[in-house]
Design a protein around this motif. Structure first.
Motif, PDB file in Angstrom:
ATOM      1  N   VAL A 351      31.603   9.162  19.779  1.00  0.00           N
ATOM      2  CA  VAL A 351      31.929  10.547  19.246  1.00  0.00           C
ATOM      3  C   VAL A 351      32.777  10.493  17.990  1.00  0.00           C
ATOM      4  O   VAL A 351      33.491   9.844  17.821  1.00  0.00           O
ATOM      5  CB  VAL A 351      33.009  11.090  20.545  1.00  0.00           C
ATOM      6  N   TYR A 352      32.400  11.749  17.311  1.00  0.00           N
ATOM      7  CA  TYR A 352      33.258  11.742  16.097  1.00  0.00           C
ATOM      8  C   TYR A 352      33.470  13.405  15.974  1.00  0.00           C
ATOM      9  O   TYR A 352      32.974  14.301  16.332  1.00  0.00           O
ATOM     10  CB  TYR A 352      32.088  11.722  14.870  1.00  0.00           C
ATOM     11  N   LEU A 353      34.616  13.543  15.210  1.00  0.00           N
ATOM     12  CA  LEU A 353      35.393  14.746  14.860  1.00  0.00           C
ATOM     13  C   LEU A 353      35.032  14.951  13.545  1.00  0.00           C
ATOM     14  O   LEU A 353      35.609  14.068  12.815  1.00  0.00           O
ATOM     15  CB  LEU A 353      36.920  14.871  15.142  1.00  0.00           C
ATOM     16  N   ARG A 354      34.244  16.054  13.052  1.00  0.00           N
ATOM     17  CA  ARG A 354      33.952  16.196  11.621  1.00  0.00           C
ATOM     18  C   ARG A 354      34.396  17.290  11.052  1.00  0.00           C
ATOM     19  O   ARG A 354      34.222  18.490  11.704  1.00  0.00           O
ATOM     20  CB  ARG A 354      32.201  16.248  11.502  1.00  0.00           C
ATOM     21  N   TYR A 355      35.396  17.130   9.944  1.00  0.00           N
ATOM     22  CA  TYR A 355      35.961  18.438   9.313  1.00  0.00           C
ATOM     23  C   TYR A 355      35.185  18.311   8.107  1.00  0.00           C
ATOM     24  O   TYR A 355      34.691  17.540   7.336  1.00  0.00           O
ATOM     25  CB  TYR A 355      37.355  17.957   9.201  1.00  0.00           C
ATOM     26  N   SER A 356      34.761  19.725   7.599  1.00  0.00           N
ATOM     27  CA  SER A 356      34.345  20.103   6.349  1.00  0.00           C
ATOM     28  C   SER A 356      35.376  20.770   5.539  1.00  0.00           C
ATOM     29  O   SER A 356      36.374  21.350   5.920  1.00  0.00           O
ATOM     30  CB  SER A 356      33.205  21.034   6.636  1.00  0.00           C
ATOM     31  N   ILE A 357      35.519  20.602   4.339  1.00  0.00           N
ATOM     32  CA  ILE A 357      36.127  21.120   3.218  1.00  0.00           C
ATOM     33  C   ILE A 357      35.822  21.872   2.233  1.00  0.00           C
ATOM     34  O   ILE A 357      34.587  21.518   1.691  1.00  0.00           O
ATOM     35  CB  ILE A 357      37.264  20.256   2.668  1.00  0.00           C
ATOM     36  N   ASN A 358      35.865  23.220   1.935  1.00  0.00           N
ATOM     37  CA  ASN A 358      35.295  24.033   0.781  1.00  0.00           C
ATOM     38  C   ASN A 358      36.368  24.500   0.037  1.00  0.00           C
ATOM     39  O   ASN A 358      37.552  24.321   0.470  1.00  0.00           O
ATOM     40  CB  ASN A 358      34.312  24.933   1.524  1.00  0.00           C
ATOM     41  N   ALA A 359      36.013  25.395  -0.944  1.00  0.00           N
ATOM     42  CA  ALA A 359      37.098  25.959  -1.694  1.00  0.00           C
ATOM     43  C   ALA A 359      38.287  26.973  -0.933  1.00  0.00           C
ATOM     44  O   ALA A 359      39.178  27.165  -1.293  1.00  0.00           O
ATOM     45  CB  ALA A 359      36.436  26.684  -2.762  1.00  0.00           C
ATOM     46  N   TYR A 360      37.627  27.425  -0.002  1.00  0.00           N
ATOM     47  CA  TYR A 360      38.591  28.338   0.893  1.00  0.00           C
ATOM     48  C   TYR A 360      39.616  27.522   1.985  1.00  0.00           C
ATOM     49  O   TYR A 360      40.183  28.048   2.350  1.00  0.00           O
ATOM     50  CB  TYR A 360      37.838  29.219   1.661  1.00  0.00           C
ATOM     51  N   ASN A 361      39.406  26.201   1.769  1.00  0.00           N
ATOM     52  CA  ASN A 361      40.190  25.290   2.663  1.00  0.00           C
ATOM     53  C   ASN A 361      41.336  24.855   1.788  1.00  0.00           C
ATOM     54  O   ASN A 361      41.389  24.755   0.807  1.00  0.00           O
ATOM     55  CB  ASN A 361      39.542  24.207   3.181  1.00  0.00           C
ATOM     56  N   SER A 362      42.582  24.233   2.484  1.00  0.00           N
ATOM     57  CA  SER A 362      43.557  23.701   1.724  1.00  0.00           C
ATOM     58  C   SER A 362      44.223  22.665   2.845  1.00  0.00           C
ATOM     59  O   SER A 362      43.758  22.396   3.620  1.00  0.00           O
ATOM     60  CB  SER A 362      44.736  24.759   1.647  1.00  0.00           C
ATOM     61  N   GLN A 363      45.246  21.994   2.128  1.00  0.00           N
ATOM     62  CA  GLN A 363      45.879  21.012   3.017  1.00  0.00           C
ATOM     63  C   GLN A 363      46.622  21.717   4.104  1.00  0.00           C
ATOM     64  O   GLN A 363      46.404  20.947   5.114  1.00  0.00           O
ATOM     65  CB  GLN A 363      46.862  20.447   2.217  1.00  0.00           C
ATOM     66  N   GLU A 364      46.669  22.988   4.043  1.00  0.00           N
ATOM     67  CA  GLU A 364      47.662  23.603   5.283  1.00  0.00           C
ATOM     68  C   GLU A 364      46.557  23.502   6.410  1.00  0.00           C
ATOM     69  O   GLU A 364      46.797  23.370   7.606  1.00  0.00           O
ATOM     70  CB  GLU A 364      48.019  24.941   4.927  1.00  0.00           C
ATOM     71  N   ASP A 365      45.250  23.598   6.135  1.00  0.00           N
ATOM     72  CA  ASP A 365      44.096  23.872   7.323  1.00  0.00           C
ATOM     73  C   ASP A 365      44.223  22.345   7.890  1.00  0.00           C
ATOM     74  O   ASP A 365      43.971  22.277   9.105  1.00  0.00           O
ATOM     75  CB  ASP A 365      42.850  24.203   6.601  1.00  0.00           C
ATOM     76  N   LEU A 366      44.176  21.340   7.309  1.00  0.00           N
ATOM     77  CA  LEU A 366      44.134  20.062   7.718  1.00  0.00           C
ATOM     78  C   LEU A 366      45.335  19.826   8.462  1.00  0.00           C
ATOM     79  O   LEU A 366      45.263  19.115   9.441  1.00  0.00           O
ATOM     80  CB  LEU A 366      43.585  19.062   6.471  1.00  0.00           C
ATOM     81  N   ASP A 367      46.508  19.937   7.928  1.00  0.00           N
ATOM     82  CA  ASP A 367      47.757  19.866   8.662  1.00  0.00           C
ATOM     83  C   ASP A 367      47.704  20.540  10.171  1.00  0.00           C
ATOM     84  O   ASP A 367      48.237  20.127  11.166  1.00  0.00           O
ATOM     85  CB  ASP A 367      48.789  20.533   7.860  1.00  0.00           C
ATOM     86  N   VAL A 368      47.267  21.986  10.116  1.00  0.00           N
ATOM     87  CA  VAL A 368      47.146  22.646  11.386  1.00  0.00           C
ATOM     88  C   VAL A 368      46.201  21.751  12.424  1.00  0.00           C
ATOM     89  O   VAL A 368      46.515  21.540  13.630  1.00  0.00           O
ATOM     90  CB  VAL A 368      46.366  24.182  11.164  1.00  0.00           C
ATOM     91  N   LEU A 369      45.054  21.061  11.842  1.00  0.00           N
ATOM     92  CA  LEU A 369      44.226  20.364  12.876  1.00  0.00           C
ATOM     93  C   LEU A 369      44.825  19.000  13.291  1.00  0.00           C
ATOM     94  O   LEU A 369      44.969  18.718  14.327  1.00  0.00           O
ATOM     95  CB  LEU A 369      42.768  19.804  11.873  1.00  0.00           C
ATOM     96  N   TYR A 370      45.659  18.298  12.147  1.00  0.00           N
ATOM     97  CA  TYR A 370      46.572  17.310  12.534  1.00  0.00           C
ATOM     98  C   TYR A 370      47.315  17.437  13.683  1.00  0.00           C
ATOM     99  O   TYR A 370      47.630  16.793  14.761  1.00  0.00           O
ATOM    100  CB  TYR A 370      47.047  16.704  11.499  1.00  0.00           C
ATOM    101  N   ASN A 371      48.184  18.593  13.314  1.00  0.00           N
ATOM    102  CA  ASN A 371      49.280  18.890  14.500  1.00  0.00           C
ATOM    103  C   ASN A 371      48.559  19.337  15.892  1.00  0.00           C
ATOM    104  O   ASN A 371      49.191  18.871  16.948  1.00  0.00           O
ATOM    105  CB  ASN A 371      50.083  20.066  13.794  1.00  0.00           C
ATOM    106  N   ALA A 372      47.523  19.886  15.981  1.00  0.00           N
ATOM    107  CA  ALA A 372      46.928  20.261  17.034  1.00  0.00           C
ATOM    108  C   ALA A 372      46.398  18.851  18.070  1.00  0.00           C
ATOM    109  O   ALA A 372      46.621  19.057  18.966  1.00  0.00           O
ATOM    110  CB  ALA A 372      45.804  21.321  16.987  1.00  0.00           C
ATOM    111  N   LEU A 373      45.919  17.967  17.036  1.00  0.00           N
ATOM    112  CA  LEU A 373      45.631  16.620  17.886  1.00  0.00           C
ATOM    113  C   LEU A 373      46.707  16.067  18.188  1.00  0.00           C
ATOM    114  O   LEU A 373      46.435  15.380  19.408  1.00  0.00           O
ATOM    115  CB  LEU A 373      44.628  15.925  16.537  1.00  0.00           C
ATOM    116  N   GLU A 374      47.881  15.931  17.587  1.00  0.00           N
ATOM    117  CA  GLU A 374      48.988  15.284  18.112  1.00  0.00           C
ATOM    118  C   GLU A 374      49.552  15.938  19.046  1.00  0.00           C
ATOM    119  O   GLU A 374      49.717  15.175  20.237  1.00  0.00           O
ATOM    120  CB  GLU A 374      50.236  15.449  17.018  1.00  0.00           C
TER     121      GLU A 374
END
Length: 385
Positions: A351-374
């Protein structure tokens, strides 16, 4: 950049890889073609469409470096590969060499073909973690036998997000006299694509993923000497045409009844948007964001990267191995409670969690995901670490 897209502002959107996202200027071009068609559909389809299509094909041909007459637009790669599949002249006992990292719809396409033809589909294991390009090539070619007639593989895997060395595989297959069929669904607009240099027999890619076109825009390239072997998936006016063009390939596949092909016609607007907004630089920045965060997510999940953390193997997506017995519940929780759109994907019993990043994304988006997983780790039994 997010203001240039139609994405729901309440969502943290980390799933560009599934179906893409279309910028507002391109979407306006799309709707403009639709409105023009509705004003006089007969004149549009019979007179204007061929003119617009020629412009769209010329722009894409330059972008992917091939001749405009050597490809046709298709709604998606599944249609493209099914078209090729229906036209293969293989015999019972012949083999199609692939990998165990292919897209599920493609696996099913080949299983269908083999069930009805007696051909064998070989899902050659490519072990994880990847150590080097040489490892991939060595393991892949272990599946080669005297019965191998076709090589089929994705250039970027959907589930594992890994970039495969298709150039080297195409070169060797050509030397061996083996047909090459490449699924490049995630490639155009994501990593460099040069059809002339790659020199496959068949290639399909999407415009509606990383090129940012409206949904339902892809292409099928066929090497010139093979074009007359490709039968139409849908038989229509181009077959045994009363007014044949210069190419049977185009006659068979470009005019297949009444369809809304507006997404195809937006291609010049798509490429203009990419160039005007320096998308190569934005793509490079997105790739660096992917690489920067990958070790952090692996550490959180108590897992290891599935490849060296470099742009040789990873583009604007990364797949983090996770341990869960309830992948769908985890995906639903991330969406329903945390408003995060991110896929949880299964492949080869992993099983994999796959995140995609494009120009409309930021570090804050990945931080939201990280905090949710925590939070999920701390408060539920959906993730084991």
């Amino acid at each position: 950049m997010k203001n240039l897209f139609l994405l729901n502002p309440e969502l943290t959107f980390l799933n560009h890889g599934s179906f893409g996202a279309c910028p507002k200027p391109v979407f306006e071009s799309y709707q403009s073609f639709q409105r023009e068609m509705e004003l006089d559909s007969v004149h549009f389809i019979q007179k204007k469409f061929p003119e617009y299509l020629a412009k769209a094909k010329a722009s894409l041909a330059t972008f992917i470096n091939c001749e405009a007459n050597d490809f046709v637009f298709t709604p998606n790669p599944t249609v493209a590969i099914n078209t090729v599949m229906r036209s293969l002249n293989l015999n019972e006992g012949d083999e199609i060499l692939s990998t165990n990292h292919e897209y599920g719809a493609m696996d099913r396409t080949w299983h269908f073909y083999c069930k009805n033809s007696g051909v064998k589909y070989v899902r050659q294991p490519i072990s994880l973690p990847i150590v080097s390009k040489e490892q991939i090539l060595e393991e892949f070619w272990k599946g080669l036998t005297s019965k191998t007639k076709v090589v089929f593989l994705n250039q970027i895997s959907s589930t594992t997000a890994l970039i495969f060395p298709v150039k080297e595989i195409c070169d060797k297959a050509r030397d061996l006299g083996i047909i090459t069929i490449i699924d490049g669904a995630h490639v155009p607009g994501h990593i460099d694509l040069d059809i002339a240099d790659l020199n496959p027999d068949y290639y399909t890619g999407t415009l509606h993923k990383w090129m940012l076109a409206p949904k339902g825009s892809s292409f099928l390239y066929v090497k010139k000497e093979l074009q007359n072997q490709i039968e139409p998936l849908v038989v229509s006016w181009g077959y045994e045409s009363l007014t044949p063009g210069k190419s049977q390939f185009l006659d068979y596949h470009e005019y297949q009844g009444t369809n809304d092909n507006s997404a195809f016609l937006c291609t010049p607007a798509v490429i203009d948007f990419l160039q005007e907004n320096d998308w190569k630089q934005k793509s490079a920045e997105a790739k660096q964001l992917v690489l920067k965060n990958y070790p952090k997510f692996c550490e959180l999940m108590n897992s290891k990267p599935i490849a060296p953390i470099s742009t040789e193997f990873l583009g604007q997506m990364a797949s983090v191995p996770i341990k869960t017995s309830k992948p769908q519940e985890l995906k639903d929780l991330l969406y329903d409670k945390y408003k995060i759109q991110v896929p949880i994907m299964l492949l080869n019993e992993k099983v994999y969690l796959r995140y995609s990043i494009n120009a409309y994304n930021s570090q804050e988006d990945l931080d939201v995901l990280y905090n949710a997983l925590e939070d999920i780790i701390a408060t539920t039994d959906l993730l084991q670490v």
